[in-house]
Design an enzyme around this catalytic site. Structure first.
Site, PDB file in Angstrom:
ATOM      1  CD  GLU A 181      -2.721   1.188   2.515  1.00 52.41           C
ATOM      2  OE1 GLU A 181      -3.594   0.303   2.502  1.00 52.41           O
ATOM      3  OE2 GLU A 181      -2.557   2.000   3.449  1.00 52.41           O
ATOM      4  CD  GLN A 239      -6.577   0.791  10.060  1.00 51.93           C
ATOM      5  OE1 GLN A 239      -5.544   0.616   9.426  1.00 51.93           O
ATOM      6  NE2 GLN A 239      -7.314   1.893   9.968  1.00 51.93           N
ATOM      7  CE1 TYR A 274     -11.251   0.657   9.785  1.00 44.25           C
ATOM      8  CE2 TYR A 274     -13.341  -0.292   9.052  1.00 44.25           C
ATOM      9  CZ  TYR A 274     -12.315   0.625   8.893  1.00 44.25           C
ATOM     10  OH  TYR A 274     -12.344   1.508   7.852  1.00 44.25           O
TER      11      TYR A 274
END
Length: 600
Positions: free
Chosen positions: A20, A185, A153
């Site tokens: 990322e 996450q 999450y």
């Protein structure tokens, strides 16, 4: 190619990984990220992802970067958020992605816009991530074009009470709306994550789950990001970090080891088939993690391969717009020989920003201005108002900044953490400036060769020495900028450089065009000099724009026409941000003598 198709073709016996990146703030950072991605592409990631600022705040840079990487054969996942997005903006983004050949979207609700404590949709059709997924699937021209991922999450969504069952229900709604894969996450509690995965599977969610792994880069950034993301940190991790927190190299080494051990557990005990590595636009730790897993060749062999593939080239400049519009500016044509991107720089292209300490990194760095994974909220309204109260006069603002210096309050909108021990070294000078009405928001003491393991000013590997030039930043009135300019001409004697700017874009200063002030550097055994903090025009202007947006944000916490809002908006409109560097780092009082000595 669509990510889920690549995952199926990859096979469960051979774990995959994705990287990322976020679009850098500056053109130079963008250019050098292209070189960095080129080097990392030799590690053969299954795909890379490009983040998207709330409300399309990074739209052009995100699309430019994603367009370059996709055009050069790296399957790219473009993030897209609901925050501040209306239907037309979503349509434009989808069309732009399709035009660039992008087939993968990570659909996110997004965090609240800066300064907002609660997330409120601008368009009622985009209230949840599931709404964005369903909307894309409803459009015939895009439904089959995109493979859609969504976020999860494991430690709960920051800013919300953690109701695991409800959150898994929301995740299932996103998958039922048409999501093909899940990216989580960041987390550090593997046991908790594996338990969470079991509950997700029990809920009937069968799409691939790709855990988000972020190698720890520095102790301070680790604390900031885990707080930002609401991440649960196991006691064993904090216990391991505590004795090495002042040695950046040992922290980085531990971060690599921790990531390796986490991924090994995930791929064996959890039978996870791949991981998503959040790079923060840095490269060395990612390389070392993959080496530790024996998922790729050594960094040396990868680097040698790259060297063989490129011959000496002239310096090439790529801006976001030119990179996206011209195929010849693709990854394959960017020089990747270490050092080529920074001719004359003291450190090579792969490692020169390994220790990004402080806000003022090098504006050329791809990591310049990093705000963390998937953006993230700034300090919320409740926290600011509980600490700063209701300022109605200039004296109230002076009191707030003094209270922060005296640790009577722990944050200000400009300082999200308590006053650092380093600032205590120059506290009387900061107090004196603030009492004058020059509200300080950044500073450092002069340091002449302190041990790199020093608990207050040390950084980097042990057995080294660190150096700092004194600098200070503050807000002051326009006529006081004239005073600073006269004083520099009369008493600076070539030792003082300064910048000043206001909200309207006016800029003043005495730094030569292209001048760069290295204000923090380190000398370590067996390696070149490392410069971690550089102040020059580009970085100052970037911070200046952010600083004045903070005044707007702070003002928005109070009702329209209130005395508080009028005061804060008038400060934003009338004050200047000033940054002053004194180059005599061997004299700890040089900067302060220059600022306060009325006799010359």
């Amino acid at each position: 190619m669509k990510l889920v198709e690549k995952i199926k073709a990859h096979g469960a016996s051979n774990p995959f990984y994705t990287f990322e990146f976020f679009p850098p703030r500056t053109d130079q950072g963008f250019e050098n990220l292209i070189s960095r991605i080129s080097r990392l592409s030799a590690l053969n990631p299954l795909a890379i992802s490009i983040t998207w600022g709330a409300g399309g705040s990074t739209k052009e840079r995100s699309l430019d970067l994603a367009g370059v990487t996709q055009a050069d054969g790296l399957d790219t996942i473009l993030h897209l958020t609901c925050t501040n997005m209306e239907q037309g903006m979503v349509d434009d983004a989808l069309k732009a992605a399709k035009d660039r050949g992008i087939q993968n979207i990570l659909a996110l609700r997004g965090d609240p816009p800066r300064g907002e404590e609660e997330w409120t949709p601008v368009d009622a059709r985009f209230t949840h991530g599931a709404d964005l997924v369903a909307y894309i699937r409803s459009l015939p021209e895009y439904s089959s074009q995109f493979c859609i991922g969504v976020a999860a999450y494991p430690d709960g969504h920051t800013g919300q009470l953690h109701d695991e069952r409800a959150e898994i229900g929301l995740l299932k709604a996103k998958v039922d709306a048409g999501a093909d894969f899940i990216v989580t996450q960041l987390f550090y509690d593997v046991d908790g994550f594996l338990q969470w995965v079991g509950k997700v599977r029990e809920a009937g969610i069968t799409v691939p789950i790709i855990p988000g792994i972020m190698p720890i880069q520095t102790y301070s950034s680790f604390l900031r990001l885990t707080k930002l993301c609401g991440t649960t940190v196991p006691e064993s991790v904090m216990a391991a970090l505590e004795p090495i927190r002042t040695d950046d190299q040992l922290v980085k080494d531990y971060g690599v080891q921790l990531a390796v051990s986490m991924i090994r557990r995930l791929t064996t005990e959890g039978k996870i088939s791949g991981v998503h590595l959040c790079t923060l636009n840095l490269e060395k730790s990612v390389q070392r993690v993959l080496e530790g897993l024996k998922w790729t060749g050594s960094s040396e062999s990868v680097h040698n391969k790259l060297i063989e593939e490129v011959s000496a080239q002239n310096e090439l400049t790529v801006t976001p717009s030119s990179a996206a519009s011209s195929a010849k500016h693709g990854l394959a044509n960017i020089p990747v020989v270490e050092g080529a991107a920074f001719r004359g720089e003291p450190t090579n292209a792969a490692t020169w920003d390994d220790f990004p300490n402080g806000r003022f990194g090098d504006f050329k760095s791809p990591a310049f201005g990093s705000s963390g994974p998937w953006g993230g909220p700034a300090i919320g309204r409740t926290e600011v108002m509980s600490q700063c109260g209701h300022p109605r006069r200039l004296d109230d603002l002076t009191r707030i900044f003094l209270d922060y210096l005296h640790s009577k309050i722990l944050i200000t909108p400009f300082s999200p953490a308590p006053l650092s021990p380093e600032s205590l070294m120059i506290l009387p000078h900061l107090e004196r400036l603030t009492q004058r009405g020059w509200w300080t928001v950044g500073s450092q003491p002069a340091v002449d060769g302190k041990s790199s393991s020093d608990a207050v000013v040390g950084w980097g590997p042990r057995a080294g020495y660190v150096f700092q030039k004194g600098f200070v930043e503050f807000f002051c009135a326009a006529d006081e900028v004239d005073v600073i300019e006269r004083r520099t001409l009369e008493r600076g004697n070539g030792w003082v450089h300064w910048f000043a700017g206001n909200k309207d874009g006016e800029f003043r200063g005495n730094v030569p065009q292209g001048g760069r002030n290295a204000v923090t550097w380190g000398v370590f055994p067996g390696q070149e000099i490392a410069q971690t903090t550089i102040i020059e025009r580009e970085s100052f202007l970037s911070w200046k724009d952010e600083a004045f947006s903070i005044w707007s944000e702070w003002a928005s916490f109070y009702r329209p026409q209130s005395e508080e809002r009028k005061l804060l908006e008038s400060v934003r409109d009338e004050r200047w941000l000033v940054s002053i560097v004194h180059h005599d780092y061997r004299n700890p009082n040089a900067l302060w003598t220059f600022l306060f000595d009325e006799t010359g």
